[in-house]
Scaffold this active site. Structure first.
Site, PDB file in Angstrom:
ATOM      1  N   TYR A 202       0.844  -1.201   0.000  1.00  0.00           N
ATOM      2  CA  TYR A 202       0.000   0.000   0.000  1.00  0.00           C
ATOM      3  C   TYR A 202       0.879   1.251   0.000  1.00  0.00           C
ATOM      4  O   TYR A 202       1.016   1.946   0.998  1.00  0.00           O
ATOM      5  CB  TYR A 202      -0.991  -0.031   1.170  1.00  0.00           C
ATOM      6  CG  TYR A 202      -2.137  -0.967   0.876  1.00  0.00           C
ATOM      7  CD1 TYR A 202      -3.312  -0.499   0.308  1.00  0.00           C
ATOM      8  CD2 TYR A 202      -2.021  -2.328   1.093  1.00  0.00           C
ATOM      9  CE1 TYR A 202      -4.357  -1.360  -0.027  1.00  0.00           C
ATOM     10  CE2 TYR A 202      -3.051  -3.201   0.767  1.00  0.00           C
ATOM     11  CZ  TYR A 202      -4.220  -2.699   0.213  1.00  0.00           C
ATOM     12  OH  TYR A 202      -5.238  -3.557  -0.129  1.00  0.00           O
ATOM     13  N   ALA A 276     -12.419  -9.234  10.928  1.00  0.00           N
ATOM     14  CA  ALA A 276     -12.256  -8.026  11.747  1.00  0.00           C
ATOM     15  C   ALA A 276     -13.593  -7.528  12.288  1.00  0.00           C
ATOM     16  O   ALA A 276     -13.646  -6.941  13.372  1.00  0.00           O
ATOM     17  CB  ALA A 276     -11.581  -6.942  10.911  1.00  0.00           C
ATOM     18  N   CYS A 336     -10.977   4.118   1.513  1.00  0.00           N
ATOM     19  CA  CYS A 336     -10.253   4.012   0.243  1.00  0.00           C
ATOM     20  C   CYS A 336     -11.182   3.911  -0.950  1.00  0.00           C
ATOM     21  O   CYS A 336     -10.858   3.252  -1.928  1.00  0.00           O
ATOM     22  CB  CYS A 336      -9.255   2.850   0.279  1.00  0.00           C
ATOM     23  SG  CYS A 336     -10.038   1.244   0.395  1.00  0.00           S
TER      24      CYS A 336
HETATM   25  C1  LIG Z   1      -6.810  -1.725   2.692  1.00  0.00           C
HETATM   26  S1  LIG Z   1      -6.060  -3.237   3.155  1.00  0.00           S
HETATM   27  C2  LIG Z   1      -5.123  -2.765   4.582  1.00  0.00           C
HETATM   28  C3  LIG Z   1      -3.772  -2.201   4.251  1.00  0.00           C
HETATM   29  C4  LIG Z   1      -2.822  -2.042   5.394  1.00  0.00           C
HETATM   30  N1  LIG Z   1      -3.298  -1.073   6.365  1.00  0.00           N
HETATM   31  C5  LIG Z   1      -1.459  -1.598   4.884  1.00  0.00           C
HETATM   32  O1  LIG Z   1      -1.201  -0.376   4.866  1.00  0.00           O
HETATM   33  O2  LIG Z   1      -0.668  -2.443   4.474  1.00  0.00           O
HETATM   34  C6  LIG Z   1      -7.410  -4.117   3.803  1.00  0.00           C
HETATM   35  C7  LIG Z   1      -7.094  -5.495   4.348  1.00  0.00           C
HETATM   36  O3  LIG Z   1      -8.257  -6.011   4.975  1.00  0.00           O
HETATM   37  C8  LIG Z   1      -8.319  -7.406   4.775  1.00  0.00           C
HETATM   38  N2  LIG Z   1      -9.721  -7.786   4.987  1.00  0.00           N
HETATM   39  C9  LIG Z   1     -10.775  -7.665   4.159  1.00  0.00           C
HETATM   40  N3  LIG Z   1     -11.914  -8.054   4.762  1.00  0.00           N
HETATM   41  C10 LIG Z   1     -11.583  -8.432   6.020  1.00  0.00           C
HETATM   42  C11 LIG Z   1     -12.312  -8.921   7.137  1.00  0.00           C
HETATM   43  N4  LIG Z   1     -13.641  -9.060   7.079  1.00  0.00           N
HETATM   44  N5  LIG Z   1     -11.633  -9.190   8.254  1.00  0.00           N
HETATM   45  C12 LIG Z   1     -10.281  -9.028   8.338  1.00  0.00           C
HETATM   46  N6  LIG Z   1      -9.544  -8.578   7.320  1.00  0.00           N
HETATM   47  C13 LIG Z   1     -10.173  -8.280   6.165  1.00  0.00           C
HETATM   48  C14 LIG Z   1      -7.804  -7.606   3.370  1.00  0.00           C
HETATM   49  O4  LIG Z   1      -7.300  -8.933   3.225  1.00  0.00           O
HETATM   50  C15 LIG Z   1      -6.701  -6.536   3.299  1.00  0.00           C
HETATM   51  O5  LIG Z   1      -5.471  -7.098   3.640  1.00  0.00           O
END
Ligand SMILES: C[S@@+](CC[C@H](N)C(=O)[O-])C[C@H]1O[C@@H](n2cnc3c(N)ncnc32)[C@H](O)[C@@H]1O
Length: 392
Positions: A202, A276, A336
């Site tokens: 990211y 999450a 985002c």
């Molecule tokens: C926008 S990215 C986060 C980026 C991180 N903050 C970084 O800067 O590297 C969102 C993340 O949420 C995870 N994700 C999506 N749905 C989720 C859920 N219900 N529970 C936990 N993680 C989830 C995805 O696999 C992804 O890795």
């Protein structure tokens, strides 16, 4: 060279003259079913006056994307070379990292091209039909300009379906390792360019990572929720905080663990592999509280049609996340998707009201400077983070 002409409605002509780059399909004055997907066309107004050269898409909702509004600047190798050189020169001064976005689509006058640099490797995406025929030229130009050890294409399905293009993952030049180690402000991270999200990292969250590191204090308790490979949490742990990373994909957490080891902070981070949403609900109902909750969910609304559903999901997340904060705790909320940016503060206010707490905004960060957006095209701004602190 004469390109096929494509007439647009007066409203679209006006927008193009005011530097918007998109023509939607219902803004075509006389749709032409015979135009090949990806052709270069000459956009004209209803009086056949020249507007721009553009990439035509036969399938996507955005039917044409402006490449050049200069009648004498044809779409050829020389134009692409000038655009690429300008994009690279804009990023040259970026310090403190060997990982950056080199080209960002419309903002760099190359609609559909994303090119990211990870050390000596380049990873690119081709997101428009119009860019496809120019791929060999662009690869050539990138190779000449940067002499990378490898060039990987990560043109994933999610961007290509609408354009009627198949997904492509392919090494076009040199070799691209399974993992690349990058540096950012004294920290190092492993990037998996072949399987990671986006092109692997990211990059757009660089400013928010820096902000978090500048504010967090030793021994504070931090929840990095939706952690991916842990870039927020590792920065916090490097400042001496105690962190829990919550992420549903085991593979990303495995890389987060390696990243923690690479930075000598593995003792300060715990990991939860799971959903999450459930984790937040369970924690909010329990007694444990955090000084920081870093909330960086995936795009909760990919289109305007999904905005209402996304807003509800955001509201739910925020009510739970605020419930986890200690008395003077801080929430960092990242959104985002353009489709929720306009409502995020209102949803935050409503969630705060439900939790009976006052919030003070300490900072607002955005997509980093190597991800510029076009003022006349609000949709090209897609990422904002609010750092808000409880004070009541
Ligand atoms: C926008 S990215 C986060 C980026 C991180 N903050 C970084 O800067 O590297 C969102 C993340 O949420 C995870 N994700 C999506 N749905 C989720 C859920 N219900 N529970 C936990 N993680 C989830 C995805 O696999 C992804 O890795």
């Amino acid at each position: 060279m004469a390109y096929p002409q494509l007439a647009v409605l007066p409203s679209a002509a006006k927008r193009i003259r005011h530097h918007d780059c998109w023509v939607f399909r219902d803004e075509l004055a006389a749709p032409d079913g015979s135009l090949p997907n990806g052709a270069v066309v000459e956009l004209v107004d209803p009086h056949e006056a020249f507007l721009a050269y553009a990439f035509y898409s036969a399938h996507a909702p955005v039917a044409a994307r402006v490449v050049s509004t200069d009648r004498s600047a044809l779409v050829d190798r020389s134009l692409l070379a000038r655009r690429l050189a300008a994009a690279l020169s804009q990023r040259e001064a970026l310090r403190g990292t060997n990982a950056k976005r080199l080209v960002f689509s419309e903002a760099d006058g190359l609609p559909g091209l994303i090119a990211d640099q990870y050390g000596d490797v380049l990873v690119f995406q081709s997101r428009t039909a119009g860019l496809e025929p120019w791929k060999p030229v662009l690869i050539d130009l990138l190779r000449d300009a940067l002499h990378p050890a490898g060039i990987l294409e990560r043109s994933d399905k999610e961007f290509r379906d609408a354009e009627g293009l198949p997904p492509v993952t392919q090494v076009h030049a040199g070799t691209v390792p399974e993992r690349i180690r990058i540096e950012e402000e004294g920290l190092s991270f492993w990037v998996d360019p072949h399987h990671g999200q986006k092109t692997g990292f990211y990059l757009d969250q660089r400013d928010t990572r820096a902000l978090i590191r500048s504010l967090i204090r030793p021994d504070e308790r931090v929840a990095d929720v939706f952690a991916y490979t842990g870039s927020f949490g590792i920065g916090a742990a490097a400042r001496g905080a105690r962190v829990v990373c919550v992420e549903q994909q085991e593979a990303y957490l495995a890389l987060a663990r390696e990243n923690a080891r690479a930075n000598g902070v593995e003792e300060r981070i715990d990991y939860v592999a799971g959903d999450a949403f459930y984790w937040l609900e369970a924690k909010a109902a329990g007694r444990e509280r955090f000084d920081w909750v870093l909330l960086d969910p995936p795009s909760l609304a990919k289109s305007r049609a999904e905005a209402f559903k996304g807003r509800r999901a955001l509201h739910h997340l925020l009510v739970q996340a605020l419930g986890l904060l200690s008395a003077e705790g801080t929430l960092v909320l990242s959104v985002c998707t353009y489709h929720l940016l306009g409502v995020a503060e209102e949803v935050l206010r409503i969630a705060a009201e439900e939790r009976g707490t006052r919030l003070c905004v300490r900072a607002v960060t955005m997509q980093a400077a190597d991800h510029p957006w076009v003022l006349q095209m609000p949709m090209t701004r897609y990422l904002m983070s609010w750092t808000v602190q409880r004070d009541g």
